[in-house]
Design a protein around this motif. Structure first.
Motif, short mmCIF file in Angstrom:
data_model
loop_
_atom_site.label_atom_id
_atom_site.label_comp_id
_atom_site.label_asym_id
_atom_site.label_seq_id
_atom_site.Cartn_x
_atom_site.Cartn_y
_atom_site.Cartn_z
N PRO A 122 5.13 8.95 0.27
CA PRO A 122 3.81 9.02 0.89
C PRO A 122 2.94 7.85 0.45
N ILE A 124 -0.09 7.66 0.17
CA ILE A 124 -1.19 8.06 -0.71
C ILE A 124 -0.71 8.05 -2.17
N ALA A 125 0.57 8.40 -2.39
CA ALA A 125 1.11 8.32 -3.75
C ALA A 125 1.24 6.85 -4.18
N MET A 128 -2.09 5.61 -5.13
CA MET A 128 -2.53 6.10 -6.44
C MET A 128 -1.90 5.28 -7.56
N ILE A 129 -0.59 5.03 -7.42
CA ILE A 129 0.11 4.29 -8.48
C ILE A 129 -0.47 2.88 -8.61
N MET A 131 -3.44 1.79 -7.66
CA MET A 131 -4.81 1.81 -8.16
C MET A 131 -4.81 1.91 -9.68
N TRP A 132 -3.87 2.68 -10.18
CA TRP A 132 -3.80 2.87 -11.63
C TRP A 132 -3.30 1.60 -12.32
N PHE A 234 -5.02 0.85 7.90
CA PHE A 234 -6.06 1.87 7.76
C PHE A 234 -6.03 2.53 6.39
N LEU A 235 -4.83 3.02 6.01
CA LEU A 235 -4.78 3.89 4.85
C LEU A 235 -5.18 3.19 3.56
N TYR A 238 -8.81 3.28 3.60
CA TYR A 238 -9.34 4.64 3.48
C TYR A 238 -9.18 5.19 2.07
N ILE A 239 -8.01 5.00 1.50
CA ILE A 239 -7.74 5.61 0.19
C ILE A 239 -8.24 4.73 -0.96
N TYR A 257 -12.39 4.48 12.67
CA TYR A 257 -12.32 5.84 12.13
C TYR A 257 -13.69 6.32 11.67
#
Lengths: 301, 286
Positions: A122, A124-125, A128-129, A131-132, A234-235, A238-239, A257
């Motif tokens: 995904p 989104i995962a 997250m990784i 971003m960290w 987009f994502l 967005y995220i 959006y």
């Protein structure tokens, strides 16, 4: 005999249409129909909350005249992102595919999986990784830079470094393209390389005169497909960045959006959608036009 | 002399492949490392690489803060509906678009394929307006129904009408003599499809099924737009909410990310060979 073949033809037409019906209906109901509705909506001030009225070209005029202060910047950052993202990912994927195409490479299935898996998890995962890892204070990347004696970066949190940071992430996710390249590389007949070997040509000549021309149809396929998807980024926005910093990732689709689902201006968002559609269609058309100058179509099987 | 030079280049190539693979694995290892640390280790500088003590509690702690198992059930409901729909609609349509010769067939096929070029969000707005006028937002209907008409969850590979492209590509490689023989024996199209084409196309069908599974499981956009009630959330929407709640608690965020990756990873490892075959097919010109 003639009457018979006419009958067969008609029967085939009926059967063909009947079997294709799900896709035909899907195309009309979920793609072509909505596209037309969205064109009509783009000439209105449609919003969930209030009654609709036609406003003519107002949405488009607002966008193009600069009345809407975000629009031109949004077009600019979208185009820049796509123009950087496409070569970054294609070159990365091509390079990996070339490496994996080496004769008798040890652990090929393992390596292929390593490069492919980032595309199936995904996003989104993934976000997250990254971003960290890109955290300015406790992230891995700045730590590694410090070990090398280099100054740290603000990564996605800084307007000047957000684009290359996102490219790092998208290149990490370019496994789909890589697998297509790899399959095409494996499909190049050995005999062509042998012909060069007989002539005493080395690796570089093999690459220039066999590999590259034989790969042009695949490069073209990946180029068009990936261009279309890059223009719809987009994502990430967005995220990870919410369009920032300083609107530097306020990509058209993200802006669309927000216009539609945060500000509830469906009419204007539809106009944005059509602007994007025209951009994508003209760039794809341009690519098809230019393809005849560089894509080598060998003897068609 | 020449031989040795070639050997050196080869060694360099292999080393390059493994160095790149190590770089590609780093984000996964970093996620794993961080998901097993406690708060003080996460924010220790210089960074520590190996968690000690290993904080297994991060997983139960992260996963019970939101009803993640309900989200997983919701995701599975949508995924199964979409996989069944795609297999049904794309098998029929790809058959009609490849195995029956009818006037205008190829033109219709190319028309359908233009949908791959359309910006997904341009159609999403009218679709959203229609579904909300019908009162069907916050149900799974807008998420599942398009699959039954050949429209898969948007994605670069295996989304939209791409499944039909992939399947048609494969159906065309089956020799036409096979269904002609069945036709002479008096079999109708449905019998030919079910008895001849489908059994021969199992790998391709599995491939589009797996693609649909992953695309739908990983999809954030559609649930984001159609589902606003928390009891309807999918796993991806749950993750998004989780990021907002545990902002900067990276050990929990990484535990949740790891948890979200696992199903996709499992599906991939089980069906690996079908993915690679399927993508390779898509790269062929048609």
């Amino acid at each position: 005999m003639l009457a018979h073949s006419k009958r067969v033809e008609r029967r085939n037409l009926r059967a063909g249409l009947l079997f294709s019906l799900p896709a035909l209906l899907g195309f009309l109901l979920f793609t072509a129909g909505p596209m037309i509705i969205s064109l009509v909506m783009s000439f209105t001030d449609y919003s969930i909350a209030k009654p609709v009225s036609f406003v003519g070209l107002k949405n488009y005029v607002d966008l193009f005249s600069g009345q809407d202060i975000f629009f031109w910047n949004s077009v600019k950052v979208t185009l820049i992102f796509a123009l950087c993202n496409v070569p970054a990912c294609l070159v990365t994927a091509f390079l990996i595919a070339l490496l994996l195409n080496m004769k008798k490479l040890p652990c090929l299935p393992f390596l292929r999986a390593v490069f492919y898996i980032p595309t199936i998890i995904p996003i989104i995962a993934t976000a997250m990784i990254f971003m960290w890892m890109m955290s300015p204070d406790f992230g891995l990347f700045n730590y590694l830079l410090e070990l090398l004696g280099l100054p740290g970066s603000g990564w996605i949190y800084d307007a000047s470094s957000v684009l290359p940071s996102l490219l790092m992430m998208t290149a990490w996710c370019s496994g789909n393209i890589m697998v297509v390249f790899l399959a095409a590389l494996q499909g190049i007949p050995r005999s062509l390389y042998e012909a060069i070997e007989v002539d005493g040509g080395g690796q570089i000549r093999k690459f220039r005169h066999i590999t590259l021309p034989m790969m042009t149809p695949t490069i073209f396929f990946n180029l068009v497909m990936f261009m279309v998807s890059s223009l719809q980024a987009f994502l990430q926005a967005y995220i990870m960045t919410q369009g920032g910093p300083l609107n530097s990732t306020n990509y058209l689709v993200y802006y669309l959006y927000r216009t539609a689902f945060e500000f509830m201006e469906m009419g204007k968002a539809s106009a944005l959608g059509w602007v994007l559609f025209v951009i994508i269609a003209s760039l794809a058309g341009l690519m098809f036009y230019l393809s005849k100058y560089w894509v080598v179509y060998g003897d068609e099987r | 002399m020449k031989k040795r030079f070639f050997g050196a280049r080869r060694a360099l190539g292999i080393a390059g492949a493994f160095v790149l693979a190590a770089m590609w694995l780093t984000p996964f290892l970093w996620m794993l490392r961080s998901s097993l640390m406690d708060m003080t280790q996460i924010f220790q500088y210089p960074l520590v690489f190996v968690p000690s003590p290993v904080q297994w509690e991060n997983f139960p702690n992260a996963l019970t803060s939101l009803p993640f198992f309900d989200y997983i059930r919701n995701s599975f409901t949508i995924v199964l509906g979409c996989v069944a729909g795609i297999l049904f609609s794309c098998t029929l349509s790809a058959y009609g678009l490849s195995r029956i010769a009818w006037k205008g067939r190829d033109a219709v096929f190319y028309l359908l394929m233009t949908s791959i070029m359309l910006p997904y969000f341009a159609t999403l707005i009218p679709n959203f307006v229609i579904w909300s006028e019908l009162g069907l937002t916050n149900t799974y209907v807008p998420l599942i129904l398009p699959s039954w008409f050949g429209v898969g969850t948007a994605s670069v590979f295996g989304g939209g009408m791409f499944n039909i492209f992939l399947l048609r590509q494969f159906f065309r490689t089956i020799p036409p003599e096979l269904d002609e023989a069945a036709f002479v024996d008096g079999a109708g199209h449905m019998t030919i499809l079910l008895r001849v084409i489908v059994p021969l196309s199992k790998p391709s069908l599995i491939c589009i099924g797996l693609f649909t599974f992953l695309n739908t499981w990983n999809d954030l956009i559609n649930p984001l737009i159609y589902l606003s009630k928390e009891n309807r959330y999918t796993i991806q929407l749950g993750l998004r909410t989780f990021i907002g709640m545990y902002n900067a608690q990276w050990h929990y965020l990484m535990a949740a990310a790891l948890f979200a990756i696992l199903p996709a990873l499992l599906v991939f490892l089980v069906g690996q060979r079908y993915f690679v075959e399927g993508i390779a097919t898509s790269g062929l010109k048609g």
